[in-house]
Design a protein around this motif. Structure first.
Motif, mmCIF file in Angstrom:
data_model
loop_
_atom_site.group_PDB
_atom_site.id
_atom_site.type_symbol
_atom_site.label_atom_id
_atom_site.label_comp_id
_atom_site.label_asym_id
_atom_site.label_seq_id
_atom_site.Cartn_x
_atom_site.Cartn_y
_atom_site.Cartn_z
ATOM 1 N N PRO A 1 -7.047 -2.708 10.457
ATOM 2 C CA PRO A 1 -6.788 -1.858 9.282
ATOM 3 C C PRO A 1 -5.417 -1.180 9.331
ATOM 4 O O PRO A 1 -4.834 -0.860 8.284
ATOM 5 N N GLU A 2 -4.907 -0.995 10.559
ATOM 6 C CA GLU A 2 -3.612 -0.317 10.703
ATOM 7 C C GLU A 2 -2.460 -1.126 10.103
ATOM 8 O O GLU A 2 -1.338 -0.614 9.961
ATOM 9 N N THR A 3 -2.730 -2.385 9.740
ATOM 10 C CA THR A 3 -1.659 -3.184 9.132
ATOM 11 C C THR A 3 -1.205 -2.589 7.796
ATOM 12 O O THR A 3 -0.092 -2.862 7.351
ATOM 13 N N LEU A 4 -2.060 -1.788 7.167
ATOM 14 C CA LEU A 4 -1.622 -1.123 5.931
ATOM 15 C C LEU A 4 -0.528 -0.102 6.239
ATOM 16 O O LEU A 4 0.490 -0.031 5.548
ATOM 17 N N VAL A 5 -0.766 0.683 7.280
ATOM 18 C CA VAL A 5 0.248 1.666 7.693
ATOM 19 C C VAL A 5 1.520 0.951 8.158
ATOM 20 O O VAL A 5 2.647 1.377 7.867
ATOM 21 N N GLN A 6 1.333 -0.150 8.874
ATOM 22 C CA GLN A 6 2.500 -0.934 9.310
ATOM 23 C C GLN A 6 3.283 -1.437 8.092
ATOM 24 O O GLN A 6 4.520 -1.468 8.101
ATOM 25 N N SER A 7 2.561 -1.824 7.051
ATOM 26 C CA SER A 7 3.233 -2.326 5.838
ATOM 27 C C SER A 7 4.088 -1.225 5.208
ATOM 28 O O SER A 7 5.218 -1.473 4.766
ATOM 29 N N PRO B 1 0.789 -1.234 0.000
ATOM 30 C CA PRO B 1 0.000 0.000 0.000
ATOM 31 C C PRO B 1 0.822 1.286 0.000
ATOM 32 O O PRO B 1 0.252 2.374 0.051
ATOM 33 N N TRP B 2 2.147 1.188 -0.012
ATOM 34 C CA TRP B 2 2.944 2.411 0.028
ATOM 35 C C TRP B 2 2.877 3.109 -1.320
ATOM 36 O O TRP B 2 2.892 2.486 -2.380
ATOM 37 N N ARG B 3 2.766 4.410 -1.255
ATOM 38 C CA ARG B 3 2.751 5.246 -2.455
ATOM 39 C C ARG B 3 3.863 6.277 -2.281
ATOM 40 O O ARG B 3 3.990 6.881 -1.210
ATOM 41 N N VAL B 4 4.651 6.469 -3.327
ATOM 42 C CA VAL B 4 5.890 7.240 -3.183
ATOM 43 C C VAL B 4 5.912 8.379 -4.197
ATOM 44 O O VAL B 4 5.700 8.151 -5.393
ATOM 45 N N ASP C 1 -8.163 10.968 -1.574
ATOM 46 C CA ASP C 1 -8.663 10.994 -0.187
ATOM 47 C C ASP C 1 -8.242 9.761 0.601
ATOM 48 O O ASP C 1 -8.183 9.804 1.835
ATOM 49 N N THR C 2 -8.019 8.659 -0.095
ATOM 50 C CA THR C 2 -7.698 7.405 0.604
ATOM 51 C C THR C 2 -6.214 7.300 0.963
ATOM 52 O O THR C 2 -5.809 6.327 1.591
ATOM 53 N N TRP C 3 -5.404 8.264 0.559
ATOM 54 C CA TRP C 3 -3.981 8.212 0.919
ATOM 55 C C TRP C 3 -3.778 8.933 2.248
ATOM 56 O O TRP C 3 -4.294 10.038 2.459
ATOM 57 N N CYS C 4 -3.003 8.330 3.119
ATOM 58 C CA CYS C 4 -2.631 9.061 4.342
ATOM 59 C C CYS C 4 -1.100 9.182 4.396
ATOM 60 O O CYS C 4 -0.370 8.258 4.010
ATOM 61 N N PHE C 5 -0.675 10.320 4.872
ATOM 62 C CA PHE C 5 0.750 10.628 4.879
ATOM 63 C C PHE C 5 1.483 9.736 5.875
ATOM 64 O O PHE C 5 1.016 9.510 6.994
ATOM 65 N N ALA C 6 2.654 9.245 5.465
ATOM 66 C CA ALA C 6 3.463 8.388 6.343
ATOM 67 C C ALA C 6 4.735 9.092 6.793
ATOM 68 O O ALA C 6 5.007 9.202 7.991
ATOM 69 N N SER C 7 5.518 9.572 5.844
ATOM 70 C CA SER C 7 6.805 10.149 6.214
ATOM 71 C C SER C 7 7.401 10.878 5.015
ATOM 72 O O SER C 7 7.091 10.568 3.866
ATOM 73 N N TRP C 8 8.271 11.819 5.338
ATOM 74 C CA TRP C 8 9.071 12.481 4.306
ATOM 75 C C TRP C 8 10.489 11.964 4.503
ATOM 76 O O TRP C 8 11.052 12.097 5.606
ATOM 77 N N THR D 1 0.343 6.084 2.512
ATOM 78 C CA THR D 1 -0.274 4.755 2.515
ATOM 79 C C THR D 1 -1.632 4.847 1.843
ATOM 80 O O THR D 1 -2.448 5.711 2.209
ATOM 81 N N GLU D 2 -1.866 3.977 0.878
ATOM 82 C CA GLU D 2 -3.210 3.831 0.299
ATOM 83 C C GLU D 2 -4.039 3.019 1.290
ATOM 84 O O GLU D 2 -3.714 1.853 1.560
ATOM 85 N N THR D 3 -5.060 3.639 1.876
ATOM 86 C CA THR D 3 -5.805 2.965 2.948
ATOM 87 C C THR D 3 -6.974 2.125 2.421
ATOM 88 O O THR D 3 -7.659 1.471 3.215
ATOM 89 N N ALA D 4 -7.192 2.166 1.119
ATOM 90 C CA ALA D 4 -8.263 1.335 0.542
ATOM 91 C C ALA D 4 -7.768 0.682 -0.742
ATOM 92 O O ALA D 4 -8.360 0.863 -1.814
#
Ligand SMILES: Cc1cc2nc3c(=O)[nH]c(=O)nc-3n(C[C@H](O)[C@H](O)[C@H](O)COP(=O)(O)O)c2cc1C
Length: 207
Positions: A125-131, A52-55, A169-176, A109-112
């Motif tokens: 659902p947090e396993t996506l962010v963990q991934s 689910p990571w988007r870069v 809308d389904t993307w949530c920020f992870a890190s820079w 992270t693409e959350t959907a």
């Protein structure tokens, strides 16, 4: 594939000498290195194999400047949450290398995601962010093996980051991520070295 003692020693050295880097040399990275870092993310585990990571590679000077301004605002707010000596100590910390690092990536992270068909994440659902975090660590370790440093920047308002890059809308920020040749090498975290937070040992509780 069986690994030998020598391979384990090398892995330990890479783990030991991986540091969060905030002081970079400005030298550009060649495209082979960028390819290797990209491929390292492909090798990361993810829930349901959803990847689910988007870069976003942040090359635009305007976007970099806007990112630095968001960091500056958030860093001031964080600083103001401390008092006295701890506030002074916080102000003395360098907590990002966004003004120098030659390669900078905004990770979401693409959350959907369609990928994975929901496997493994219905209960958590947090396993996506963990991934996504795992993909970042894959990149970090590979970078270290290439003598490249990586710094994670999270002192950023996630909503502001999502608006800055106009992401779905389904993307949530992870890190820079700030990536480049480190100015110095160390086997000790900077926050431990300057006394902000010492390393502690992981304890395994037995029940
Ligand atoms: C999820 C995450 C977010 C982080 N965000 C920041 C940050 O915004 N600024 C910073 O200087 N370091 C950041 N760090 C780095 C940590 O401070 C660092 O990992 C920790 O002090 C241990 O040091 P080491 O990575 O060199 O072992 C972050 C690390 C993680 C795992």
């Amino acid at each position: 594939m069986d690994f030998a003692e020598h391979d384990r020693d090398i892995l330990t050295q890479i783990l030991r000498w991986r540091r969060d880097v905030r002081h970079f040399r400005p030298d550009a990275l060649n495209s082979d290195i960028e390819d290797a870092l990209q491929q390292a993310m492909d090798l990361a585990p993810s829930v349901g194999n959803a990847r689910p990571w988007r870069v976003i590679r942040v090359e635009s000077p305007d976007l970099r400047k806007a990112g630095q301004e968001i960091f500056s605002t958030c860093n001031q707010a964080a600083r103001d949450s401390y008092d006295g000596a701890q506030r002074d100590a916080y102000m003395a910390l360098k907590l990002a290398g966004m003004e120098v690092a030659p390669l900078q990536l905004a990770i979401f992270t693409e959350t959907a995601p369609e990928e994975g068909h929901g496997l493994g994440r219905a209960t958590m659902p947090e396993t996506l962010v963990q991934s996504t975090a795992m993909s970042i660590y894959s990149l970090m370790l590979t970078a270290r093996a290439l003598n490249i440093g990586v710094g994670m920047v999270s002192i950023l308002d996630p909503g502001a980051m999502e608006r800055l890059f106009d992401v779905p809308d389904t993307w949530c920020f992870a890190s820079w991520l700030c990536i480049g040749y480190p100015e110095t090498q160390d086997d000790t975290p900077l926050l431990h070295r300057v006394g902000w937070q010492e390393n502690t040992q992981t304890q395994w509780e037995t029940r």
